[in-house]
Design a protein around this motif. Structure first.
Motif, PDB file in Angstrom:
ATOM      1  N   UNK A 109      43.540   9.557  97.268  1.00  0.00           N
ATOM      2  CA  UNK A 109      43.930  10.967  97.686  1.00  0.00           C
ATOM      3  C   UNK A 109      43.096  12.032  98.324  1.00  0.00           C
ATOM      4  N   UNK A 110      41.756  11.443  98.386  1.00  0.00           N
ATOM      5  CA  UNK A 110      40.815  12.414  99.157  1.00  0.00           C
ATOM      6  C   UNK A 110      40.386  11.702 100.350  1.00  0.00           C
ATOM      7  N   UNK A 127      39.509  11.927 104.795  1.00  0.00           N
ATOM      8  CA  UNK A 127      38.872  12.751 105.868  1.00  0.00           C
ATOM      9  C   UNK A 127      40.218  13.291 106.693  1.00  0.00           C
ATOM     10  N   UNK A 134      44.146  16.834 105.194  1.00  0.00           N
ATOM     11  CA  UNK A 134      43.675  17.789 104.180  1.00  0.00           C
ATOM     12  C   UNK A 134      44.228  17.857 102.758  1.00  0.00           C
ATOM     13  N   UNK A 135      45.210  17.201 102.514  1.00  0.00           N
ATOM     14  CA  UNK A 135      46.020  17.314 101.106  1.00  0.00           C
ATOM     15  C   UNK A 135      45.632  16.325 100.554  1.00  0.00           C
ATOM     16  N   UNK A 136      46.142  16.194  98.998  1.00  0.00           N
ATOM     17  CA  UNK A 136      45.872  15.064  98.528  1.00  0.00           C
ATOM     18  C   UNK A 136      47.415  14.165  98.097  1.00  0.00           C
ATOM     19  N   UNK A 174      52.422   9.768  94.287  1.00  0.00           N
ATOM     20  CA  UNK A 174      52.374  10.867  94.519  1.00  0.00           C
ATOM     21  C   UNK A 174      51.829  11.860  93.028  1.00  0.00           C
ATOM     22  N   UNK A 234      49.689  14.413  92.641  1.00  0.00           N
ATOM     23  CA  UNK A 234      48.305  15.027  92.831  1.00  0.00           C
ATOM     24  C   UNK A 234      48.419  16.251  93.013  1.00  0.00           C
ATOM     25  N   UNK A 235      49.530  16.827  93.863  1.00  0.00           N
ATOM     26  CA  UNK A 235      49.595  18.350  93.997  1.00  0.00           C
ATOM     27  C   UNK A 235      50.793  19.124  93.041  1.00  0.00           C
ATOM     28  N   UNK A 287      54.174  26.584 100.135  1.00  0.00           N
ATOM     29  CA  UNK A 287      53.231  25.810 101.475  1.00  0.00           C
ATOM     30  C   UNK A 287      52.893  27.027 102.128  1.00  0.00           C
ATOM     31  N   UNK A 343      53.473  17.570 104.535  1.00  0.00           N
ATOM     32  CA  UNK A 343      52.876  18.740 103.970  1.00  0.00           C
ATOM     33  C   UNK A 343      53.248  18.381 102.821  1.00  0.00           C
ATOM     34  N   UNK A 344      51.900  17.894 101.883  1.00  0.00           N
ATOM     35  CA  UNK A 344      52.293  17.463 100.458  1.00  0.00           C
ATOM     36  C   UNK A 344      52.615  18.546  99.640  1.00  0.00           C
ATOM     37  N   UNK A 345      51.808  19.873  99.841  1.00  0.00           N
ATOM     38  CA  UNK A 345      52.080  21.057  99.038  1.00  0.00           C
ATOM     39  C   UNK A 345      53.675  21.144  99.002  1.00  0.00           C
TER      40      UNK A 345
END
Lengths: 142, 359
Positions: free
Chosen positions: B10-11, B13, B16-18, B37, B39-40, B64, B353-355
């Protein structure tokens, strides 16, 4: 010798960024810090993906039950001395998501935080200010 | 050759999201992908049942931070439909202006991240430099860079006066010049073509079957854009969806590149046609009652919302189906068969867009 290492650490701190569960607002503002207008590379700041190379952990978003373990892992993988910057209202206290069932709250529930940067979303100037404050703390760690 | 499974995220480079993708590889080839999924996940739909319906505008904006204005717009339009509120024409045009500015900044952000994913650092910087001017325009007109909070139920909160409109046009002319300098690189550069053409192909029939939305669907040859429904003032501005036919990462890049120019033209057209009048309709009567749905077009695709109210200030249910959620099955169909080195580019090509995805 230690003095030299501390000095070079302060002159070029490396950041690892982890997005806990933020709305992306602070993440893109953090990325915007790297781009030509704000250009934090002039302070020697680099955003890298590997926690083992990093001095600063920058976290955005509230911590939840699933990413608590990931955040702890990242923190423990970083070599000491290390400082943690919580960026945005959510990372500080849980923010607007304080009453969501999956949210534990600010990241200080899980790891110690050195600098809190408020704002929803935190502005790039505020983030840079927070990171420079964190550098002061990093310099004082013996 | 034995198979090996390893985590992407999940982290990571590039992201930007998990989100975690569990990749099973044979040598350098990806054979199987499983998304991991959660993580967010925050639980925004449940939180929306606890808050008064007026406060949910702010909550929805923070699903978002990139397309936050359009999230707020969808929720406001949904409530307006439930309560039968007529939105004044000036507010409808201003909503188009801010929606399209959001789309411009989102697409520029994405073009930059794509360039970054294959290591084209200077192009990433150029895209984000152009994006800063769009953010300045948003800040000048709404007071905030990324989470604008300028949409309310019944209309908008802020006005764009003649002076600001003039400044906005000047700023956009600058952005257009920068876009014109950057886009030919995406269209013609040899290395970019080598990394995107023919990578992550989504055939036309499969795109439809898997329920892809937004630029991912339009790059596979479907003229499907919710702005064609004519919500806000889109019906009066002469809108035509952008379509490409190849279905690969390059086609998806081209759809977004052309939409960027289209958004610029839509902002100018909306500013030209901006009618006079009040900014927001007064809300009176009972809180939302009954059921309604709303579909809007985000930078990433179709956003679907459903709400059920019972006449009290708190909603009984708010369901939000975000575009990235709809695009994940398509992503899983694109990845098998590709090289490991292409995974970041293909993952980014749906503009994840994971958020949004996990809410």
């Amino acid at each position: 010798m230690m003095g030299l290492i501390t000095k070079s650490r302060i002159k070029s701190p490396w950041i690892v960024h982890y997005c806990c569960g933020s709305c992306n607002g602070c993440d893109i503002e953090l990325l915007a810090c790297l781009t030509p207008l704000y250009d934090v590379e002039r302070f020697g700041i680099l955003n890298i993906g590997n926690p083992k190379h990093a001095d600063l952990l920058v976290v955005t978003g509230p911590v939840n039950k699933r990413n608590e373990r990931v955040l702890l892992n990242l923190y423990h993988q970083m070599p000491e001395p290390r400082v943690v910057v919580a960026v945005g209202a959510c990372a500080c206290t849980g923010g607007i998501f304080y009453n969501c069932y999956n949210v534990l709250g600010g990241i200080d529930k899980v790891i110690p935080v050195d600098v809190y940067v408020p704002g929803c979303a935190a502005r790039p100037e505020a983030i840079i200010d927070g990171i420079v404050m964190a550098l002061d703390k990093l310099a004082k760690i013996k | 050759m034995s198979k090996i499974t390893f985590p992407f995220g999940p982290q990571h480079p590039v992201l930007p999201e998990a989100i975690q993708l569990s990749l099973t590889c044979e040598d350098e080839k990806v054979v199987e992908v499983l998304p991991v999924i959660g993580y967010m996940h925050r639980g925004i739909e449940k939180a929306a049942e606890r808050n008064p319906y007026v406060n949910n505008v702010f909550l929805c904006e923070r699903i978002c931070g990139i397309c936050s204005f359009i999230h707020a717009l969808s929720y406001c339009q949904l409530m307006e439909e439930l309560m039968q509120v007529e939105v004044p024409p000036r507010a409808r045009y201003l909503r188009v202006v801010w929606s399209e500015l959001s789309r411009m900044h989102s697409h520029l952000l994405w073009l930059g991240l794509l360039a970054d994913s294959f290591g084209f650092e200077s192009l990433f910087m150029q895209c984000w430099r152009a994006r800063e001017t769009v953010l300045d325009a948003l800040e000048m007109t709404t007071g905030q860079r990324v989470v604008q909070s300028s949409c309310v139920i019944g209309g908008v909160r802020r006005d764009i006066n003649a002076d600001q409109a003039r400044q906005l046009r000047e700023m956009l002319a600058g952005v257009k010049a920068q876009i014109d300098a950057v886009l030919p690189v995406f269209q013609k550069d040899y290395t970019i073509k080598a990394r995107t053409v023919g990578k992550g192909v989504l055939p036309k029939d499969q795109a439809w079957k898997l329920g892809a939305v937004g630029p991912t669907l339009r790059a596979s040859g479907w003229a499907w854009d919710c702005r064609s429904l004519g919500y806000a003032a889109y019906g009066e501005l002469g809108f035509e969806p952008v379509v490409e036919n190849d279905g690969d990462s390059y086609a998806r890049t081209m759809v977004r590149a052309r939409e960027l120019v289209q958004s610029y033209e839509l902002v100018l057209r909306a500013l030209d046609a901006l009618p006079e009048g009040p900014l927001a309709a007064k809300i009176k009567g009972v809180p939302p009652k009954g059921e309604a749905i709303m579909r809007t077009e985000q930078p990433r695709g179709e956003l679907f919302e459903y709400a059920r109210g019972n006449g009290t200030p708190r909603l009984e249910r708010l369901k939000i189906r975000t575009p990235t959620f709809a695009n994940i099955p398509a992503l899983l169909a694109m990845l098998p068969g590709c090289e490991i080195a292409d995974v970041p580019v293909i993952v980014l090509s749906i503009d994840p867009c994971i958020a949004c995805l996990e809410r």
